[in-house]
Motif scaffolding. Structure first.
Motif, mmCIF file in Angstrom:
data_model
loop_
_atom_site.group_PDB
_atom_site.id
_atom_site.type_symbol
_atom_site.label_atom_id
_atom_site.label_comp_id
_atom_site.label_asym_id
_atom_site.label_seq_id
_atom_site.Cartn_x
_atom_site.Cartn_y
_atom_site.Cartn_z
ATOM 1 N N ALA A 69 0.797 -1.134 -0.262
ATOM 2 C CA ALA A 69 -0.006 0.009 -0.030
ATOM 3 C C ALA A 69 0.804 1.203 -0.067
ATOM 4 O O ALA A 69 0.634 2.236 -0.701
ATOM 5 C CB ALA A 69 -1.044 -0.028 1.224
ATOM 6 N N SER A 73 0.933 4.032 -2.759
ATOM 7 C CA SER A 73 0.686 5.684 -2.472
ATOM 8 C C SER A 73 1.715 6.464 -2.928
ATOM 9 O O SER A 73 1.416 7.796 -3.154
ATOM 10 C CB SER A 73 0.590 5.573 -0.925
ATOM 11 N N GLN A 78 -2.449 8.223 -3.717
ATOM 12 C CA GLN A 78 -3.755 8.061 -3.015
ATOM 13 C C GLN A 78 -3.476 7.105 -1.879
ATOM 14 O O GLN A 78 -2.570 6.127 -1.912
ATOM 15 C CB GLN A 78 -4.698 7.217 -4.308
ATOM 16 N N GLN A 79 -4.101 7.499 -0.753
ATOM 17 C CA GLN A 79 -3.880 6.920 0.435
ATOM 18 C C GLN A 79 -4.998 5.899 0.883
ATOM 19 O O GLN A 79 -6.046 6.111 0.442
ATOM 20 C CB GLN A 79 -3.570 7.843 1.637
ATOM 21 N N THR A 80 -4.557 4.931 1.430
ATOM 22 C CA THR A 80 -5.457 3.927 2.006
ATOM 23 C C THR A 80 -5.182 3.601 3.671
ATOM 24 O O THR A 80 -4.396 4.275 3.912
ATOM 25 C CB THR A 80 -5.225 2.490 1.351
ATOM 26 N N GLN A 81 -5.900 2.886 4.000
ATOM 27 C CA GLN A 81 -5.689 2.682 5.541
ATOM 28 C C GLN A 81 -4.379 2.101 6.019
ATOM 29 O O GLN A 81 -3.548 2.601 6.777
ATOM 30 C CB GLN A 81 -6.862 1.806 6.110
ATOM 31 N N ASP A 82 -3.949 1.171 5.173
ATOM 32 C CA ASP A 82 -2.560 0.392 5.226
ATOM 33 C C ASP A 82 -1.420 1.601 5.048
ATOM 34 O O ASP A 82 -0.341 1.500 5.679
ATOM 35 C CB ASP A 82 -2.525 -0.743 4.641
ATOM 36 N N SER A 83 -1.759 2.055 3.878
ATOM 37 C CA SER A 83 -0.495 3.343 3.340
ATOM 38 C C SER A 83 -0.516 4.253 4.530
ATOM 39 O O SER A 83 0.761 4.763 4.737
ATOM 40 C CB SER A 83 -0.913 3.739 2.099
#
Length: 265
Positions: A69, A73, A78-83
């Protein structure tokens, strides 16, 4: 070192690295009580490698998800919860890494003593008890935020004081920020990965540049014992944490501090 010394010291490192009871406080006891010599650079290196391997393998799924992730990113912005969690851990590592690198000699000269370890074992044990007793326990590690992660990261700087316990002070900070016990412990364990990696890399560089005689069999034994004891410790700690809380570890720290005061003062 004898085989007994290797096994005992590796067990101490593996069992105390991830419990909030201070590995440095325990590693000083064999030298004080039994007159054992310092284990040396090469042995420190393999113990770090053993505990690092344990936390990487135990959290392999989380590490893989966060790593992929994070790479995504960087490419896509773009960001996710894991990143986000990966970025928080990276930034939270910076304070202890920087201060540890530039202040290592001062710390070893002025703070690495039995008296400091005794006081810090006591003081930060009581702080852990207070944080646990007042904890709201409403957030997961994914809800810590960058600000919360940095607070935990700056708390990790205090672990440079021998006897503080890296896991102890970071879990304490996590509980103060409203994380659940399990979330605070998980964040602490994930945060240990980069800082242990940096410590191992630093020791490896010194080892490469040194001209030390190496007992490879002893080093492999130490690495294996520290790995097995550390991975077992992580597993049991996370299972028992919500059942027993932090009080047993606080009581243990107080007893350990009392022993250190009795022996050293």
């Amino acid at each position: 070192m004898s085989t007994l010394e290797i096994v005992v010291l590796a067990l101490i490192q593996g069992l105390t690295e991830f419990l909030p009871i201070s590995s440095s406080a325990h590693l000083i006891l064999p030298s004080v009580l039994l007159g054992w010599q310092d284990q040396g650079l090469a042995f420190d290196l393999v113990l770090n490698i053993g505990t690092l391997a344990a936390v990487l393998i135990y959290f392999r799924k989380e590490v893989f998800s966060m790593s992929t992730a994070w790479v995504t990113s960087v490419k896509t912005k773009q960001q996710t919860q894991d990143s986000k969690l990966a970025w928080w851990i990276i930034w939270a590592t910076v304070p202890a890494a920087a201060i540890g690198f530039f202040g290592k000699d001062l710390i070893e000269t002025y703070l690495r003593s039995g008296h400091v370890i005794a006081f810090s074992t006591l003081i930060f044990g009581l702080l852990l008890w207070w944080a646990d007793s007042q904890a709201k326990q409403i957030k997961t590690e994914y809800q810590s935020g960058l600000k919360g992660a940095m607070i935990i990261g700056f708390a990790q700087v205090l672990a440079l004081i021998p006897g503080t316990s890296r896991s102890g002070i970071t879990i304490t900070a996590g509980l103060m920020l409203g994380l659940t016990r399990n979330a605070a412990a998980r964040f602490s364990f994930l945060l240990s990965i980069p800082i242990i990696s940096l410590a191992a890399g630093y020791d490896l560089l010194k080892f490469i540049l040194s001209d030390l005689h190496v007992d490879w069999a002893g080093l492999l034994l130490g690495a294996g014992v520290s790995f097995l004891s550390a991975i077992l410790c992580i597993h049991l700690f996370l299972i028992l944490l919500n059942k027993v809380g932090m009080l047993p570890f606080v009581i243990y720290r107080l007893i350990l501090a009392a022993v250190l005061f009795y022996v050293l003062f």
